[in-house]
Enzyme design. Structure first.
Site, PDB file in Angstrom:
ATOM      1  N   LYS A   1       0.617  -1.494   0.068  1.00 43.85           N
ATOM      2  CA  LYS A   1       0.006  -0.158   0.193  1.00 43.85           C
ATOM      3  C   LYS A   1       1.067   1.323   0.409  1.00 43.85           C
ATOM      4  CE  LYS A   1      -2.981  -0.489   4.062  1.00 43.85           C
ATOM      5  NZ  LYS A   1      -1.522  -1.653   4.082  1.00 43.85           N
TER       6      LYS A   1
ATOM      7  N   ARG B   1      -9.433   2.103   8.532  1.00 46.02           N
ATOM      8  CA  ARG B   1      -9.581   1.085   9.398  1.00 46.02           C
ATOM      9  C   ARG B   1     -10.869   0.310   9.830  1.00 46.02           C
ATOM     10  NH1 ARG B   1      -4.025   0.130   9.178  1.00 46.02           N
ATOM     11  NH2 ARG B   1      -2.427   1.825   9.061  1.00 46.02           N
TER      12      ARG B   1
ATOM     13  N   ARG C   1      11.413  -7.914   4.924  1.00 43.81           N
ATOM     14  CA  ARG C   1      11.661  -6.259   5.310  1.00 43.81           C
ATOM     15  C   ARG C   1      12.409  -5.936   6.891  1.00 43.81           C
ATOM     16  NH1 ARG C   1       6.170  -2.950   4.509  1.00 43.81           N
ATOM     17  NH2 ARG C   1       5.403  -3.585   6.845  1.00 43.81           N
TER      18      ARG C   1
ATOM     19  N   ARG D   1      13.523  -5.464  11.650  1.00 44.66           N
ATOM     20  CA  ARG D   1      12.206  -4.937  13.215  1.00 44.66           C
ATOM     21  C   ARG D   1      12.827  -6.853  13.394  1.00 44.66           C
ATOM     22  NH1 ARG D   1       7.384  -2.750   9.615  1.00 44.66           N
ATOM     23  NH2 ARG D   1       8.329  -0.407   8.665  1.00 44.66           N
TER      24      ARG D   1
ATOM     25  N   ARG E   1      -1.246 -10.080  12.965  1.00 42.07           N
ATOM     26  CA  ARG E   1      -0.947  -8.419  12.116  1.00 42.07           C
ATOM     27  C   ARG E   1      -2.084  -9.301  10.786  1.00 42.07           C
ATOM     28  NH1 ARG E   1       4.053  -6.291  10.880  1.00 42.07           N
ATOM     29  NH2 ARG E   1       3.103  -4.575   9.619  1.00 42.07           N
TER      30      ARG E   1
END
Length: 192
Positions: free
Chosen positions: A15, A90, A129, A135, A146
């Site tokens: 996105k 959302r 990623r 991360r 998620r």
């Protein structure tokens, strides 16, 4: 012609990348709620201070604060003839709020575009990623959680827009340029 768009898609669907590219191609601002939060915090605005109250203690920013921030941003002159919202709405309650924001401005949403991505492709993408960006908390379990949260809370938005005849879906898997081309073609087909 106006282009008032919402971009939907699960984490890892691309996105953020596609929002910037599509908005640039259409000559409209890409508006990310994450960017709005950061800009308001950095600018020390009253809304930014409210956001910081929540984020500093690890709490989610309430819809009311997010809605106010989006309302304020959509009132800016550069969004008068169009925008691409990334990360908002959302949930279904925010869909209603966006409807009210746009109705107050005397305009309506033109299209919701959903980036579709198979979780079995997205999970490795997000793990890569996480590795690149350091991360450490983005483990496979966290990523899958998620994706589940997205399916429960955000995906129903697509059903609302589909019911209104305002949803188009685009395959988000493939080369970035190919996805952008598919997105622009889908928008063009749907709203001209």
């Amino acid at each position: 012609m106006s282009r008032r768009l919402v971009l939907l898609g699960a984490p890892g669907a691309g996105k953020g990348t596609q929002a910037v590219r599509v908005a640039e191609a259409l000559g409209i601002p890409a508006i990310s709620t994450g960017d709005l939060f950061r800009a308001n915090i950095k600018g020390g605005t009253p809304l930014g201070l409210k956001v910081q109250e929540y984020t500093s203690r690890g709490a989610l920013v309430p819809d009311s604060v997010t809605n106010d921030m989006v309302r304020d941003r959509l009132a800016q002159p550069d969004a008068a003839d169009g925008f691409l919202l990334d990360g908002y709405p959302r949930n279904v309650a925010q869909v209603s709020e966006l409807d009210a924001i746009l109705a107050d401005a005397g305009v309506a949403l033109d299209l919701a575009v959903e980036l579709e991505a198979d979780p079995e492709v997205v999970v490795p993408r997000l793990l890569k990623r996480a590795e690149i960006e350091g991360r450490e908390d983005d483990t496979e379990d966290v990523i899958r959680h998620r994706l589940d949260v997205y399916a429960q809370e955000t995906a129903p938005i697509a059903a609302v827009y589909a019911g209104r005849g305002l949803l188009t879906q685009v395959d988000a898997i493939g080369e970035v340029d190919d996805v952008t081309t598919r997105l622009l073609a889908s928008i063009d087909t749907a709203i001209g």
